[in-house]
Scaffold this motif. Sequence first.
Motif, short mmCIF file in Angstrom:
data_model
loop_
_atom_site.label_atom_id
_atom_site.label_comp_id
_atom_site.label_asym_id
_atom_site.label_seq_id
_atom_site.Cartn_x
_atom_site.Cartn_y
_atom_site.Cartn_z
N LEU A 131 6.14 -46.39 -74.27
CA LEU A 131 5.60 -46.50 -75.62
C LEU A 131 4.41 -45.57 -75.83
O LEU A 131 4.26 -44.99 -76.91
N HIS A 132 3.57 -45.43 -74.81
CA HIS A 132 2.33 -44.66 -74.97
C HIS A 132 2.06 -43.76 -73.76
O HIS A 132 1.09 -43.96 -73.03
N PRO A 133 2.89 -42.76 -73.55
CA PRO A 133 2.65 -41.85 -72.42
C PRO A 133 1.34 -41.08 -72.57
O PRO A 133 0.81 -40.58 -71.56
N GLU A 134 0.82 -41.00 -73.78
CA GLU A 134 -0.45 -40.28 -73.99
C GLU A 134 -1.62 -41.00 -73.35
O GLU A 134 -2.68 -40.41 -73.13
N TRP A 135 -1.47 -42.28 -73.04
CA TRP A 135 -2.53 -43.06 -72.41
C TRP A 135 -2.31 -43.26 -70.91
O TRP A 135 -3.22 -43.73 -70.23
N VAL A 136 -1.13 -42.94 -70.42
CA VAL A 136 -0.75 -43.34 -69.06
C VAL A 136 -0.66 -42.14 -68.12
O VAL A 136 0.06 -41.18 -68.39
N ARG A 137 -1.37 -42.23 -67.02
CA ARG A 137 -1.39 -41.17 -66.01
C ARG A 137 -0.19 -41.28 -65.07
O ARG A 137 0.36 -40.27 -64.63
N GLY A 138 0.20 -42.50 -64.74
CA GLY A 138 1.34 -42.71 -63.86
C GLY A 138 1.64 -44.20 -63.74
O GLY A 138 0.83 -45.04 -64.12
N VAL A 139 2.83 -44.51 -63.23
CA VAL A 139 3.28 -45.88 -63.08
C VAL A 139 3.72 -46.10 -61.63
O VAL A 139 4.43 -45.27 -61.05
N ILE A 140 3.30 -47.24 -61.06
CA ILE A 140 3.73 -47.65 -59.72
C ILE A 140 4.24 -49.08 -59.83
O ILE A 140 3.54 -49.95 -60.35
N THR A 141 5.46 -49.32 -59.35
CA THR A 141 6.00 -50.68 -59.38
C THR A 141 6.23 -51.18 -57.96
O THR A 141 6.50 -50.41 -57.05
N ALA A 180 13.49 -43.95 -66.75
CA ALA A 180 12.12 -43.76 -66.27
C ALA A 180 11.17 -43.42 -67.41
O ALA A 180 11.55 -42.75 -68.36
N PRO A 181 9.92 -43.86 -67.32
CA PRO A 181 8.91 -43.39 -68.28
C PRO A 181 8.71 -41.88 -68.11
O PRO A 181 8.97 -41.34 -67.04
N PRO A 182 8.22 -41.22 -69.15
CA PRO A 182 8.03 -39.76 -69.06
C PRO A 182 6.71 -39.37 -68.38
O PRO A 182 6.03 -38.44 -68.80
N VAL A 183 6.36 -40.10 -67.33
CA VAL A 183 5.14 -39.84 -66.56
C VAL A 183 5.51 -40.00 -65.08
O VAL A 183 6.57 -40.55 -64.76
N PRO A 184 4.67 -39.55 -64.14
CA PRO A 184 4.96 -39.78 -62.73
C PRO A 184 5.21 -41.27 -62.45
O PRO A 184 4.39 -42.12 -62.80
N THR A 185 6.33 -41.58 -61.83
CA THR A 185 6.75 -42.97 -61.65
C THR A 185 7.23 -43.20 -60.22
O THR A 185 8.13 -42.50 -59.74
N THR A 186 6.64 -44.17 -59.55
CA THR A 186 6.98 -44.51 -58.17
C THR A 186 7.46 -45.95 -58.11
O THR A 186 6.76 -46.86 -58.56
N PRO A 205 16.94 -40.31 -60.86
CA PRO A 205 16.10 -39.11 -61.04
C PRO A 205 16.13 -38.59 -62.47
O PRO A 205 16.69 -37.53 -62.76
N ASP A 206 15.52 -39.33 -63.38
CA ASP A 206 15.52 -38.93 -64.78
C ASP A 206 14.67 -37.69 -65.04
O ASP A 206 14.89 -36.97 -66.00
N HIS A 207 13.67 -37.46 -64.20
CA HIS A 207 12.88 -36.23 -64.29
C HIS A 207 12.29 -35.95 -62.92
O HIS A 207 12.46 -36.74 -61.98
N ALA A 208 11.60 -34.83 -62.78
CA ALA A 208 11.17 -34.36 -61.46
C ALA A 208 10.08 -35.21 -60.84
O ALA A 208 9.88 -35.16 -59.62
N GLN A 209 9.37 -36.01 -61.62
CA GLN A 209 8.25 -36.79 -61.10
C GLN A 209 8.61 -38.27 -60.97
O GLN A 209 7.85 -39.15 -61.34
N VAL A 210 9.77 -38.51 -60.42
CA VAL A 210 10.27 -39.87 -60.19
C VAL A 210 10.62 -40.00 -58.72
O VAL A 210 11.19 -39.08 -58.13
N GLU A 211 10.28 -41.13 -58.10
CA GLU A 211 10.56 -41.30 -56.68
C GLU A 211 10.70 -42.77 -56.32
O GLU A 211 10.27 -43.66 -57.06
N ASN A 212 11.31 -43.00 -55.15
CA ASN A 212 11.45 -44.32 -54.57
C ASN A 212 10.80 -44.30 -53.18
O ASN A 212 11.04 -43.38 -52.41
N VAL A 213 9.99 -45.31 -52.89
CA VAL A 213 9.32 -45.41 -51.60
C VAL A 213 9.68 -46.76 -50.98
O VAL A 213 9.39 -47.80 -51.56
N GLU A 214 10.32 -46.72 -49.82
CA GLU A 214 10.74 -47.96 -49.16
C GLU A 214 9.69 -48.41 -48.15
O GLU A 214 9.13 -47.61 -47.41
#
Length: 265
Positions: A131-141, A180-186, A205-214
């Motif tokens: 909704l607001h990628p202009e406010w968000v630097r990155g997402v970690i779940t 994926a959100p349009p921001v770096p997402t882990t 892999p919706d964009h280059a700054q998306v990853e999975n960490v096990e």
Amino acid sequence: MAMATEKNPGAHLPPPSLALLALELRAPWEFGAVLPAWPALRRAPAGDGHAVVVFPGLSANDASTAPLRRYLASLGYAVQGWDQGFNLGPREGVIDAARAQIERAADASGGKVSLIGWSLGGVYARELAKLHPEWVRGVITLGTPFAAHPRSTHAWRIYEFASGRSAHREHEENAELAAAPPVPTTSIYSRTDGIVAWQGSIQRPDHAQVENVEVFASHIGIGVNPSAWWAVADRLAQAEGAWKPFDRFGAWGVKGLLYPDPHRA
């Protein structure tokens, strides 16, 4: 059993086995491992002071994320909980209040905000970043089932009871949760998660700054798991605009044992 589709890759996954569900009892030992791991955790990269908001999981409140928030604050981040009491699902006003909180945090810090979400809290973090990628630097779940049907978890009945919503209906109405959100997402997840089918936490892999960490963790314990904490700290420490994938070996070869190859069969 029906096959999953490309649009909804986790749609027909079964929930974790009863054996994995029973292994959720190891969560207190994961938190107990923080003390012997503390010298290593303190060697994580120092924070740059930017704002971080942490969302709790289903039926949990800010007390559940307090240990993680204290750790991140000790590294130098301006960390806050979600300040809405118990997470009983996306009831009326919840998303609006979270959106206002992120806006305030961004205004107060003069920069973008990182969002961290545990389980259902990660769904909030991802959707708010959309909704607001202009406010968000990155997402970690942490153990967030964004790519699977709610019945691929053992928590869907609790969700329906707490939120008063139909999990199946919401899944049908929100087919783009997996995007994926349009921001770096882990997405940090565990194949030994006893609540959530781990495949439902795999980010496409919706964009280059998306990853999975096990990591090796339970669902209930992933938010207090030392390996997960290190990965969170490592991801937060990246300079804005200079994102790189997580290095599961890093400076210590032993880290390769703590972070399995997420691309293995």
